[in-house]
Design a protein around this motif. Structure first.
Motif, short mmCIF file in Angstrom:
data_model
loop_
_atom_site.label_atom_id
_atom_site.label_comp_id
_atom_site.label_asym_id
_atom_site.label_seq_id
_atom_site.Cartn_x
_atom_site.Cartn_y
_atom_site.Cartn_z
N TRP A 55 0.82 -1.22 0.00
CA TRP A 55 0.00 0.00 0.00
C TRP A 55 0.85 1.26 0.00
CZ3 TRP A 55 -4.59 -0.33 -1.74
CH2 TRP A 55 -5.41 -1.42 -1.47
N GLU A 56 1.93 1.27 0.79
CA GLU A 56 2.77 2.48 0.83
C GLU A 56 3.27 2.83 -0.56
OE1 GLU A 56 3.16 4.51 3.29
OE2 GLU A 56 3.00 3.41 5.19
N SER A 57 3.76 1.80 -1.29
CA SER A 57 4.30 2.13 -2.62
C SER A 57 3.18 2.44 -3.61
CB SER A 57 5.24 1.04 -3.13
OG SER A 57 4.70 -0.22 -2.89
N SER A 58 2.01 1.82 -3.41
CA SER A 58 0.87 2.17 -4.26
C SER A 58 0.49 3.65 -4.04
CB SER A 58 -0.34 1.30 -3.93
OG SER A 58 -0.11 -0.04 -4.28
N PHE A 59 0.47 4.06 -2.78
CA PHE A 59 0.04 5.44 -2.48
C PHE A 59 1.06 6.45 -2.98
CE2 PHE A 59 -2.59 3.67 1.31
CZ PHE A 59 -3.56 3.25 0.42
N ASP A 60 2.34 6.06 -3.05
CA ASP A 60 3.33 6.94 -3.69
C ASP A 60 2.89 7.21 -5.12
OD1 ASP A 60 4.86 6.94 -1.43
OD2 ASP A 60 6.33 5.49 -2.16
N ARG A 61 2.51 6.13 -5.82
CA ARG A 61 2.09 6.29 -7.22
C ARG A 61 0.79 7.07 -7.33
NH1 ARG A 61 3.03 1.59 -11.33
NH2 ARG A 61 1.37 0.43 -10.28
N LEU A 62 -0.11 6.82 -6.39
CA LEU A 62 -1.38 7.55 -6.38
C LEU A 62 -1.11 9.05 -6.25
CD1 LEU A 62 -4.47 7.75 -6.22
CD2 LEU A 62 -4.34 7.15 -3.80
#
Lengths: 143, 109
Positions: free
Chosen positions: B93-100
């Motif tokens: 999730w942390e890396s997904s939210f970076d992309r978000l």
């Protein structure tokens, strides 16, 4: 027992409407689900309570990971709850629950995501809440 | 994903509140027989055994027979797998939210 819940908070420079949309718009989800280098094929994204989504995550090494779930709460732009289930080979893994809340703070949005290891208990809770609110209505009707 | 499999198998086994209560009792009160473990739930022994088998298959508890009695024991190492599951989800999730964050910023410009 171990508390199997993950909570992550992030603030984004956008309105709650915009951040909410990024979670339900297949084009946007395809771009950001998963770490850098991952891509997603969205097969279905039926954003309504009881509606399903299905996607396949493609990992840079070529592996694919199918994911599916059902939307439980769709309250734009404040709350989104859905189940989360990975496929491993022929079998589906444990069903877990993702809840995201969006709150306007100035001109930004504070997003809180909770990933809960046990989908069932939450469902039971929601079920109970459903009943209690029905009972509240009943109470009003009767008073 | 694949490496989180064991963690997910545990989540599945623990998905039922009854089985979580069983594990909690074994954790807090120590090893006990299957029949003693089943008492508060008002379920039959074969039904209790089915739940116990699931917990045993996911490595949360172990059982052994002493004569005609089946003793259930909580495994202290069990929840390390779940810690691994949490860590992997957190990284996901942390890396997904970076992309978000990146795509939200792009759209704004």
């Amino acid at each position: 027992m171990a508390d199997v819940t993950l909570v992550i908070k992030r603030t984004f420079d956008a309105t709650p409407e915009e951040v909410f949309k990024a979670w339900i718009d297949p084009k946007q989800v395809a771009q950001w689900y998963g770490p850098e280098g991952f891509t997603n094929d969205i097969h279905e994204m039926d954003v309504r309570e009881g509606g399903s989504y299905r996607l396949t995550m493609r990992v840079p090494n070529g592996d694919t990971h199918p994911l599916r779930g059902v939307f439980k709460t769709v309250q734009p732009p404040t709350k989104l709850v859905f189940t989360w289930q990975w496929q491993h080979g022929e079998k589906w893994g444990a069903e877990t629950l993702v809840a995201v809340e969006f709150k306007a703070v100035g001109d930004k949005t504070e997003m809180t995501m909770t990933h809960e290891g046990f989908a069932d208990e939450k469902e039971k809770e929601m079920h109970n809440q459903g009943w209690s609110s029905s009972f509240n209505k009943l109470e009003k009707l009767l008073s | 994903m694949v490496k989180y499999r064991d963690g997910e198998r545990m989540l599945d086994a623990l998905g039922l509140p009854l089985r979580r209560t069983m594990v909690r009792r074994l954790q807090q009160e120590g090893a006990m027989s299957l029949s003693k473990l089943a008492v508060p739930f008002k379920i039959s022994l074969p039904a209790a055994l089915k739940h116990i088998r699931l917990l045993e298959d996911s490595d949360i508890i172990e059982t052994h027979k002493r004569g005609r009695v089946r003793i259930c024991v909580y495994k202290p190492s069990a929840f390390k797998e779940l810690g691994g599951w949490l860590a992997s989800q957190s990284a996901f999730w942390e890396s997904s939210f970076d992309r978000l964050g990146t795509i939200i910023n792009k759209r704004k410009r």
